[in-house]
Design a protein around this motif. Sequence first.
Motif, PDB file in Angstrom:
ATOM      1  N   GLY A  64       0.750  -1.342  -0.120  1.00  0.00           N
ATOM      2  CA  GLY A  64       0.051   0.069   0.272  1.00  0.00           C
ATOM      3  C   GLY A  64       0.800   1.366   0.007  1.00  0.00           C
ATOM      4  N   PRO A  65       1.813   1.502  -1.256  1.00  0.00           N
ATOM      5  CA  PRO A  65       2.814   2.449  -0.918  1.00  0.00           C
ATOM      6  C   PRO A  65       1.772   4.023  -1.104  1.00  0.00           C
ATOM      7  CG  PRO A  65       2.544   1.520  -3.193  1.00  0.00           C
ATOM      8  CD  PRO A  65       1.828   0.551  -2.121  1.00  0.00           C
ATOM      9  N   LYS A  66       2.412   4.875  -0.361  1.00  0.00           N
ATOM     10  CA  LYS A  66       1.817   6.438  -0.455  1.00  0.00           C
ATOM     11  C   LYS A  66       2.323   7.005  -1.589  1.00  0.00           C
ATOM     12  CE  LYS A  66      -0.836   5.646   3.092  1.00  0.00           C
ATOM     13  NZ  LYS A  66      -2.038   5.168   2.800  1.00  0.00           N
ATOM     14  N   ARG A  67       3.757   6.787  -2.010  1.00  0.00           N
ATOM     15  CA  ARG A  67       4.543   7.490  -3.046  1.00  0.00           C
ATOM     16  C   ARG A  67       3.947   7.133  -4.239  1.00  0.00           C
ATOM     17  NH1 ARG A  67       9.788   5.871  -1.014  1.00  0.00           N
ATOM     18  NH2 ARG A  67       9.928   5.927  -3.424  1.00  0.00           N
ATOM     19  N   HIS A  68       4.002   8.143  -5.057  1.00  0.00           N
ATOM     20  CA  HIS A  68       3.750   7.750  -6.471  1.00  0.00           C
ATOM     21  C   HIS A  68       4.907   6.847  -7.106  1.00  0.00           C
ATOM     22  CE1 HIS A  68       1.567   8.558 -10.239  1.00  0.00           C
ATOM     23  NE2 HIS A  68       2.886   8.906 -10.961  1.00  0.00           N
ATOM     24  N   GLY A  69       5.730   6.939  -6.854  1.00  0.00           N
ATOM     25  CA  GLY A  69       6.973   6.368  -7.639  1.00  0.00           C
ATOM     26  C   GLY A  69       7.018   4.784  -7.215  1.00  0.00           C
ATOM     27  N   ALA A  70       6.570   4.365  -6.066  1.00  0.00           N
ATOM     28  CA  ALA A  70       6.272   2.998  -5.627  1.00  0.00           C
ATOM     29  C   ALA A  70       5.059   2.596  -6.250  1.00  0.00           C
ATOM     30  CB  ALA A  70       6.360   2.867  -3.961  1.00  0.00           C
ATOM     31  N   ARG A  71       4.206   3.382  -6.355  1.00  0.00           N
ATOM     32  CA  ARG A  71       2.674   2.873  -7.122  1.00  0.00           C
ATOM     33  C   ARG A  71       3.282   2.696  -8.425  1.00  0.00           C
ATOM     34  NH1 ARG A  71      -1.973   6.998  -5.303  1.00  0.00           N
ATOM     35  NH2 ARG A  71      -1.483   6.963  -3.124  1.00  0.00           N
ATOM     36  N   THR A  72       4.032   3.253  -9.070  1.00  0.00           N
ATOM     37  CA  THR A  72       4.461   3.299 -10.627  1.00  0.00           C
ATOM     38  C   THR A  72       5.042   1.772 -10.697  1.00  0.00           C
ATOM     39  OG1 THR A  72       4.343   5.913 -10.823  1.00  0.00           O
ATOM     40  CG2 THR A  72       5.704   4.339 -12.430  1.00  0.00           C
ATOM     41  N   ALA A  73       5.999   1.484  -9.765  1.00  0.00           N
ATOM     42  CA  ALA A  73       6.981   0.475  -9.957  1.00  0.00           C
ATOM     43  C   ALA A  73       6.025  -0.781  -9.810  1.00  0.00           C
ATOM     44  CB  ALA A  73       7.778   0.300  -8.830  1.00  0.00           C
TER      45      ALA A  73
END
Length: 167
Positions: A64-73
Amino acid sequence: MTTQLLRGSFRFQFFLGFLACAGLLAYAIYLQLHDGLEPCNLCIFQRIAFAALGIVFLIGALHGPKRHGARTAYGVGALIASIAGIAIAGRHVWVQMQPAGEVSCGAPLSFMRETMSTWDVVRKVMTATGNCGDVDWTFLGLSMPWWSLIWFVLLALWAGYAAFRRA
């Protein structure tokens, strides 16, 4: 309800993606064990792609990442698994559209794994030389590879929406 679902958290959306993959795999195994539909080599690879996609969805949901970069990954990982599934299901659909007996899948996967290298097995299966052309199951006029193709496309869109939308 639909708007809430679409605007739900990344974690919830990825969990729904995982549930879809788990449900599709469970149904395929049910058809194999209960109805006796033996999967061909391309079916096995589609199952592997659904499992890989489901794992990416599950890990993304648990993290459940909050950062956009982790979501993108996570989105890229899901799209890679989806594209692999689309390629395999697309090949399977193509094989089934050929005249009967012209294209097949070849020897059983277990035999090929014992006698060939991993890359040779992948290449052999993807050139479809066995019973992949048989249509043993349909729903609304579409065979299982067609439904797999549809689901891979839908899940790719779902993962892309969840991962790349603005928070």
